[in-house]
Design a protein around this motif. Structure first.
Motif, PDB file in Angstrom:
ATOM      1  N   TYR A  46      11.650  12.832  50.183  1.00  0.00           N
ATOM      2  CA  TYR A  46      11.810  11.790  49.191  1.00  0.00           C
ATOM      3  C   TYR A  46      11.379  12.329  47.840  1.00  0.00           C
ATOM      4  O   TYR A  46      10.258  12.776  47.665  1.00  0.00           O
ATOM      5  N   LYS A  94      18.182   6.786  45.780  1.00  0.00           N
ATOM      6  CA  LYS A  94      17.101   6.222  46.598  1.00  0.00           C
ATOM      7  C   LYS A  94      17.662   5.318  47.681  1.00  0.00           C
ATOM      8  O   LYS A  94      17.242   5.362  48.839  1.00  0.00           O
ATOM      9  N   GLN A  95      18.628   4.475  47.274  1.00  0.00           N
ATOM     10  CA  GLN A  95      19.208   3.533  48.232  1.00  0.00           C
ATOM     11  C   GLN A  95      19.994   4.266  49.310  1.00  0.00           C
ATOM     12  O   GLN A  95      19.960   3.894  50.474  1.00  0.00           O
ATOM     13  N   TRP A 126      19.382   7.271  50.330  1.00  0.00           N
ATOM     14  CA  TRP A 126      18.378   7.891  51.194  1.00  0.00           C
ATOM     15  C   TRP A 126      17.835   6.877  52.199  1.00  0.00           C
ATOM     16  O   TRP A 126      17.722   7.159  53.386  1.00  0.00           O
ATOM     17  N   GLN A 127      17.511   5.680  51.705  1.00  0.00           N
ATOM     18  CA  GLN A 127      16.961   4.639  52.581  1.00  0.00           C
ATOM     19  C   GLN A 127      17.936   4.258  53.676  1.00  0.00           C
ATOM     20  O   GLN A 127      17.549   4.048  54.822  1.00  0.00           O
ATOM     21  N   LYS A 128      19.216   4.194  53.306  1.00  0.00           N
ATOM     22  CA  LYS A 128      20.247   3.831  54.275  1.00  0.00           C
ATOM     23  C   LYS A 128      20.351   4.893  55.369  1.00  0.00           C
ATOM     24  O   LYS A 128      20.341   4.580  56.557  1.00  0.00           O
ATOM     25  N   GLY A 173      17.346   4.790  57.638  1.00  0.00           N
ATOM     26  CA  GLY A 173      17.445   3.646  58.546  1.00  0.00           C
ATOM     27  C   GLY A 173      18.405   3.935  59.688  1.00  0.00           C
ATOM     28  O   GLY A 173      18.116   3.656  60.855  1.00  0.00           O
ATOM     29  N   PHE A 226       5.102   5.816  49.747  1.00  0.00           N
ATOM     30  CA  PHE A 226       6.204   6.267  50.594  1.00  0.00           C
ATOM     31  C   PHE A 226       5.740   6.512  52.034  1.00  0.00           C
ATOM     32  O   PHE A 226       6.425   6.172  52.993  1.00  0.00           O
ATOM     33  N   GLN A 233       5.376   3.348  53.822  1.00  0.00           N
ATOM     34  CA  GLN A 233       6.696   2.816  54.157  1.00  0.00           C
ATOM     35  C   GLN A 233       7.226   3.467  55.443  1.00  0.00           C
ATOM     36  O   GLN A 233       7.754   2.794  56.323  1.00  0.00           O
ATOM     37  N   TRP A 247       8.090   1.641  58.967  1.00  0.00           N
ATOM     38  CA  TRP A 247       9.357   1.796  59.693  1.00  0.00           C
ATOM     39  C   TRP A 247       9.105   2.194  61.136  1.00  0.00           C
ATOM     40  O   TRP A 247       9.786   1.743  62.045  1.00  0.00           O
TER      41      TRP A 247
END
Ligand SMILES: Nc1nc2c(ncn2[C@@H]2O[C@H](COP(=O)(O)OP(=O)(O)O)[C@@H](O)[C@H]2O)c(=O)[nH]1
Ligand SMILES: [Mg+2]
Length: 204
Positions: free
Chosen positions: A86, A96-97, A99-101, A104, A129, A132, A136
């Protein structure tokens, strides 16, 4: 077997594939252990130390460049996975989005993923981070093991003090992650890491 180095299974690791999207995640019956961490935390170095192979996971000095999931095969049933780091301050929101997707999509494969190794620089542990990632893990019910790496940057006493402080904080916040100090430079903590991975990977 007694003459084998403790990490002998991991020394067999070979690069398999880099996936840019879930369609490219390799299929099959394998189980996986994945490594994640902020860019520059020391993730590639720790994989290379585990596998005793300096060229395995590329060590990069330019943080946040790659958005690839890199797979390494240990044997036909087991893989190590290097998740994208990250990047932070300079990363635009869209990246960022994305990466998050991707994260997930990777983490929801509960049949495949046996555990997540979360890499933190011992001098900057448990940042937003990192928490986070631990959230998860709780959410997806994935065991987490934290490496406080670059431990060689601190004296023994300070290493232990940080370890105890982090362990206390994790307990207070309700995280059941295990945690240890580690140094890729000195190979400190390799034994403890190998034991954790062996249990996740159903080795010996
Ligand atoms: N002193 C020390 N430096 C380390 C250690 N692990 C990584 N580094 C250095 O930290 C930088 C980032 O390491 P890298 O493994 O590429 O981090 P990544 O971005 O998380 O994959 C590199 O310059 C490494 O040489 C360690 O255990 N001790
Ligand atoms: Mg890296």
């Amino acid at each position: 077997m007694n003459n084998q180095p403790i990490n002998h299974y991991y020394r067999q690791a070979r690069f398999l594939i880099s996936a840019a999207s879930p369609r490219q995640f390799p299929r099959g019956e394998s189980i996986e252990v994945a490594f994640v961490g902020r860019s520059n935390a020391g993730k590639s170095s720790s994989i290379n130390t585990l596998c005793d192979n300096k060229g395995l996971a590329k060590i990069s000095r330019t943080p946040g460049r790659t958005r690839l999931v890199n797979y390494f095969e240990i044997d036909e049933k087991r893989r190590l996975v290097d998740l994208p780091g990250y990047g932070f301050a300079k990363v635009p929101l869209a990246a960022k989005q994305e990466w998050q997707k991707l994260m997930g999509q990777y983490l929801e494969q509960e049949d495949v993923l046996r555990g997540l190794v979360v890499i933190m620089d011992i001098r900057h542990p448990l940042k937003e981070f990192d928490l986070q990632m631990l959230d998860w893990c709780q959410h997806f019910n994935i065991p987490a093991h934290i490496l406080l790496t670059k431990a060689d940057k601190l004296k023994r006493g300070a290493q232990q003090a940080t370890l105890l402080k982090c362990r206390k904080l994790l307990k207070e916040e309700g995280y059941n992650a295990s945690i240890q100090t580690f140094s890729s430079l000195k190979k400190d903590g390799l034994n403890e890491l190998v034991q954790k991975l062996n249990s996740w990977m159903e080795l010996e």
